[in-house]
Scaffold this motif. Sequence first.
Motif, PDB file in Angstrom:
ATOM      1  N   PHE A  85      -8.807  -3.926 -10.170  1.00  0.00           N
ATOM      2  CA  PHE A  85      -8.605  -3.490 -11.555  1.00  0.00           C
ATOM      3  C   PHE A  85      -8.895  -1.995 -11.689  1.00  0.00           C
ATOM      4  CE2 PHE A  85      -8.925  -8.009 -12.973  1.00  0.00           C
ATOM      5  CZ  PHE A  85      -7.802  -8.014 -13.792  1.00  0.00           C
ATOM      6  N   THR A  86      -9.939  -1.525 -11.015  1.00  0.00           N
ATOM      7  CA  THR A  86     -10.277  -0.101 -11.076  1.00  0.00           C
ATOM      8  C   THR A  86      -9.143   0.755 -10.536  1.00  0.00           C
ATOM      9  OG1 THR A  86     -12.649  -0.551 -10.842  1.00  0.00           O
ATOM     10  CG2 THR A  86     -11.899   1.658 -10.274  1.00  0.00           C
ATOM     11  N   ARG A  87      -8.535   0.314  -9.415  1.00  0.00           N
ATOM     12  CA  ARG A  87      -7.412   1.080  -8.850  1.00  0.00           C
ATOM     13  C   ARG A  87      -6.236   1.125  -9.821  1.00  0.00           C
ATOM     14  NH1 ARG A  87      -8.687  -1.729  -4.090  1.00  0.00           N
ATOM     15  NH2 ARG A  87      -6.766  -2.954  -4.123  1.00  0.00           N
ATOM     16  N   PHE A  88      -5.932   0.006 -10.461  1.00  0.00           N
ATOM     17  CA  PHE A  88      -4.829   0.004 -11.419  1.00  0.00           C
ATOM     18  C   PHE A  88      -5.151   0.878 -12.631  1.00  0.00           C
ATOM     19  CE2 PHE A  88      -2.946  -3.516  -9.097  1.00  0.00           C
ATOM     20  CZ  PHE A  88      -1.584  -3.346  -9.358  1.00  0.00           C
ATOM     21  N   THR A  97       0.501  -7.082 -13.163  1.00  0.00           N
ATOM     22  CA  THR A  97       1.027  -8.414 -13.436  1.00  0.00           C
ATOM     23  C   THR A  97       0.236  -9.419 -12.611  1.00  0.00           C
ATOM     24  OG1 THR A  97       2.617  -8.355 -11.629  1.00  0.00           O
ATOM     25  CG2 THR A  97       3.332  -7.420 -13.745  1.00  0.00           C
ATOM     26  N   PRO A  98       0.268 -10.706 -12.963  1.00  0.00           N
ATOM     27  CA  PRO A  98      -0.429 -11.703 -12.141  1.00  0.00           C
ATOM     28  C   PRO A  98       0.010 -11.670 -10.683  1.00  0.00           C
ATOM     29  CG  PRO A  98       0.139 -12.647 -14.256  1.00  0.00           C
ATOM     30  CD  PRO A  98       0.790 -11.297 -14.218  1.00  0.00           C
ATOM     31  N   ALA A  99       1.325 -11.466 -10.445  1.00  0.00           N
ATOM     32  CA  ALA A  99       1.815 -11.412  -9.058  1.00  0.00           C
ATOM     33  C   ALA A  99       1.225 -10.222  -8.315  1.00  0.00           C
ATOM     34  CB  ALA A  99       3.340 -11.333  -9.051  1.00  0.00           C
ATOM     35  N   GLU A 100       1.150  -9.066  -8.993  1.00  0.00           N
ATOM     36  CA  GLU A 100       0.576  -7.873  -8.361  1.00  0.00           C
ATOM     37  C   GLU A 100      -0.908  -8.078  -8.081  1.00  0.00           C
ATOM     38  OE1 GLU A 100       3.272  -4.216 -10.156  1.00  0.00           O
ATOM     39  OE2 GLU A 100       1.696  -5.102 -11.403  1.00  0.00           O
ATOM     40  N   LEU A 101      -1.589  -8.724  -9.011  1.00  0.00           N
ATOM     41  CA  LEU A 101      -3.014  -8.969  -8.817  1.00  0.00           C
ATOM     42  C   LEU A 101      -3.244  -9.878  -7.612  1.00  0.00           C
ATOM     43  CD1 LEU A 101      -5.796  -8.346 -10.138  1.00  0.00           C
ATOM     44  CD2 LEU A 101      -5.592 -10.529 -11.325  1.00  0.00           C
ATOM     45  N   LYS A 102      -2.417 -10.924  -7.485  1.00  0.00           N
ATOM     46  CA  LYS A 102      -2.557 -11.850  -6.352  1.00  0.00           C
ATOM     47  C   LYS A 102      -2.231 -11.158  -5.038  1.00  0.00           C
ATOM     48  CE  LYS A 102      -2.195 -16.451  -8.323  1.00  0.00           C
ATOM     49  NZ  LYS A 102      -1.650 -17.795  -8.139  1.00  0.00           N
ATOM     50  N   THR A 103      -1.176 -10.348  -5.036  1.00  0.00           N
ATOM     51  CA  THR A 103      -0.793  -9.629  -3.822  1.00  0.00           C
ATOM     52  C   THR A 103      -1.894  -8.674  -3.382  1.00  0.00           C
ATOM     53  OG1 THR A 103       1.571  -9.765  -4.344  1.00  0.00           O
ATOM     54  CG2 THR A 103       0.884  -8.036  -2.804  1.00  0.00           C
ATOM     55  N   ALA A 104      -2.436  -7.916  -4.349  1.00  0.00           N
ATOM     56  CA  ALA A 104      -3.501  -6.965  -4.024  1.00  0.00           C
ATOM     57  C   ALA A 104      -4.741  -7.677  -3.502  1.00  0.00           C
ATOM     58  CB  ALA A 104      -3.845  -6.134  -5.263  1.00  0.00           C
ATOM     59  N   PHE A 105      -5.047  -8.845  -4.090  1.00  0.00           N
ATOM     60  CA  PHE A 105      -6.217  -9.606  -3.641  1.00  0.00           C
ATOM     61  C   PHE A 105      -5.998 -10.136  -2.223  1.00  0.00           C
ATOM     62  CE2 PHE A 105      -8.718 -13.540  -3.276  1.00  0.00           C
ATOM     63  CZ  PHE A 105      -9.975 -13.048  -3.575  1.00  0.00           C
ATOM     64  N   ASP A 106      -4.791 -10.628  -1.946  1.00  0.00           N
ATOM     65  CA  ASP A 106      -4.486 -11.132  -0.600  1.00  0.00           C
ATOM     66  C   ASP A 106      -4.569 -10.018   0.435  1.00  0.00           C
ATOM     67  OD1 ASP A 106      -4.144 -13.674  -1.521  1.00  0.00           O
ATOM     68  OD2 ASP A 106      -1.955 -13.596  -1.595  1.00  0.00           O
ATOM     69  N   GLU A 107      -4.100  -8.819   0.065  1.00  0.00           N
ATOM     70  CA  GLU A 107      -4.183  -7.681   0.982  1.00  0.00           C
ATOM     71  C   GLU A 107      -5.638  -7.295   1.231  1.00  0.00           C
ATOM     72  OE1 GLU A 107      -1.878  -4.594  -0.753  1.00  0.00           O
ATOM     73  OE2 GLU A 107       0.059  -5.510  -0.247  1.00  0.00           O
ATOM     74  N   ALA A 108      -6.420  -7.266   0.150  1.00  0.00           N
ATOM     75  CA  ALA A 108      -7.827  -6.856   0.259  1.00  0.00           C
ATOM     76  C   ALA A 108      -8.646  -7.828   1.093  1.00  0.00           C
ATOM     77  CB  ALA A 108      -8.436  -6.709  -1.133  1.00  0.00           C
ATOM     78  N   THR A 109      -8.268  -9.105   1.057  1.00  0.00           N
ATOM     79  CA  THR A 109      -9.025 -10.121   1.799  1.00  0.00           C
ATOM     80  C   THR A 109      -8.389 -10.451   3.150  1.00  0.00           C
ATOM     81  OG1 THR A 109      -7.826 -11.826   0.536  1.00  0.00           O
ATOM     82  CG2 THR A 109     -10.001 -11.170  -0.261  1.00  0.00           C
ATOM     83  N   MET A 133      -5.279   6.836  -0.863  1.00  0.00           N
ATOM     84  CA  MET A 133      -6.272   6.432  -1.853  1.00  0.00           C
ATOM     85  C   MET A 133      -6.429   4.918  -1.896  1.00  0.00           C
ATOM     86  SD  MET A 133      -5.780   9.014  -5.103  1.00  0.00           S
ATOM     87  CE  MET A 133      -7.089   8.180  -5.983  1.00  0.00           C
ATOM     88  N   GLU A 134      -5.297   4.206  -1.824  1.00  0.00           N
ATOM     89  CA  GLU A 134      -5.362   2.747  -1.875  1.00  0.00           C
ATOM     90  C   GLU A 134      -6.080   2.199  -0.649  1.00  0.00           C
ATOM     91  OE1 GLU A 134      -4.541  -1.378  -1.555  1.00  0.00           O
ATOM     92  OE2 GLU A 134      -3.853   0.121  -0.114  1.00  0.00           O
ATOM     93  N   THR A 135      -5.750   2.737   0.527  1.00  0.00           N
ATOM     94  CA  THR A 135      -6.329   2.236   1.780  1.00  0.00           C
ATOM     95  C   THR A 135      -7.798   2.612   1.914  1.00  0.00           C
ATOM     96  OG1 THR A 135      -4.161   2.429   2.851  1.00  0.00           O
ATOM     97  CG2 THR A 135      -6.089   2.221   4.286  1.00  0.00           C
ATOM     98  N   MET A 136      -8.109   3.901   1.750  1.00  0.00           N
ATOM     99  CA  MET A 136      -9.482   4.361   1.910  1.00  0.00           C
ATOM    100  C   MET A 136     -10.382   3.830   0.795  1.00  0.00           C
ATOM    101  SD  MET A 136      -9.816   6.105   4.707  1.00  0.00           S
ATOM    102  CE  MET A 136      -8.741   4.845   5.388  1.00  0.00           C
ATOM    103  N   GLY A 137      -9.805   3.709  -0.406  1.00  0.00           N
ATOM    104  CA  GLY A 137     -10.597   3.170  -1.508  1.00  0.00           C
ATOM    105  C   GLY A 137     -11.046   1.752  -1.239  1.00  0.00           C
ATOM    106  N   ARG A 138     -10.136   0.953  -0.644  1.00  0.00           N
ATOM    107  CA  ARG A 138     -10.474  -0.436  -0.335  1.00  0.00           C
ATOM    108  C   ARG A 138     -11.455  -0.511   0.835  1.00  0.00           C
ATOM    109  NH1 ARG A 138      -5.719  -2.096   0.715  1.00  0.00           N
ATOM    110  NH2 ARG A 138      -5.846  -2.167   2.980  1.00  0.00           N
ATOM    111  N   LEU A 139     -11.191   0.261   1.896  1.00  0.00           N
ATOM    112  CA  LEU A 139     -12.028   0.188   3.094  1.00  0.00           C
ATOM    113  C   LEU A 139     -13.439   0.716   2.848  1.00  0.00           C
ATOM    114  CD1 LEU A 139      -9.538   1.304   5.904  1.00  0.00           C
ATOM    115  CD2 LEU A 139     -10.356  -0.998   5.423  1.00  0.00           C
TER     116      LEU A 139
END
Length: 436
Positions: A85-88, A97-109, A133-139
Amino acid sequence: MKRTIKFNLFPKKVGGVLVECRPIRMRVCYAGYRVDFRVGYSIEPEKWNEEEGRVISNTKNRFRQTAGEINKAITACEEQIEAIFTRFELLEKRVPTPAELKTAFDEATGKRTPATEAEESGQPFYKAYAEFMETMGRLNDWTKATYTKFNSLRKHLEAFNKNLTFDEINEVTLQKFITSLHKADLRNTTISKNMSFLRWFLRWAHHKGYNPSNVHETFKPKFKGADGNAKEIIYLEWEELFNLYSFKFPPSRSSLEAVRDVFCFCCFTGLRYSDVAKLRRSDVKKDYISVVTQKTVDGLIIELNKYSRAILKKYENIGLPNDKALPVISNVKMNEHLKVMGEMAGIDEPTRVVYFKGNVRHEEVLPKYALLTTHCGRRTFIINALRLGVPAEVIMKWTGHSDYKAMKPYIKIVDKLKVAEMDKFNKFPIPRKKGK
């Protein structure tokens, strides 16, 4: 972006089959959406605390997985969703969207490998920056403040050249970029930090094969006053700290009391704002607190003294969200309130601030309360600990500093104070001999 994140158990029947050991569900509600996620663990209902959304301590599920293991996974899921949510909020500035949230969660996990726009379109500079930013922010589990800093750098880059490409990145271009930052009236310390962030991105892009240049290794300009030697370290003297610690706020400003308590807790423990903000009651033991720092991911054991223990005790029976140990508000609001309460408590010693813009030296004298921030608590702890004679090696165990480089400015301050104290012997009057 308002949302609620709750953990509960899936229904008794899954696919029409009665299930005794029920899967744990994370339900996220936001903007009219309701999205469910599986945590990846199951538990019997009698071992589940519905109110807390956690497995009851000292229990195991039928697969011999412990409450500690499962609750740790639950917390990790919650933190991943908050980070998404912070990244968005900061990068996309929109609701996923719910699909984007699920995709981002699957990638993060690790359930899905990201295929980014940048990879698909030949790596334009700014798309690569977004991927970085997306990659380093998550890692690295970036905080909102870190995202804000990198967003600020991007705005400066776009103001400099909105069509910038990797082929243009060389020493001449970087020097022109620095000139544009000087024209934006930024201090040298800010420009130096921005350039270190930019080198980080260019180094990452080079390893990914997007950036053909290695200018990030060779171009290291010097910025006058950015080495920290001219920077004034703002901290509270022992007397100022205790004046604030015991200060009685008028009824009209009673809300400042909680801010004062959190700040003083940092002064007595050395915690950063990011760490005190996520301190939970489960992190508080009988004689110490156990934390994993947000910035450096260090596991620290910090013993409690009578002052830090008294502050924790004050709030131990007060209901706080997410089982937090202290009533911490946002960093921005807390910094605003610190200046107000500092003025009320008389922390107004004239304090010199020196900074450089280009080669021009600037100097201001402000009352100390105008310079108070949450990080002053950590500085106060370090300096007062040194003055009390606590060995630097012990302080570093509490603060998580890995080497003496970061401690040198504090030690320098204490050394100056020692010289001033010793000079009192020189000014002490010599008694006259009897009969003379």
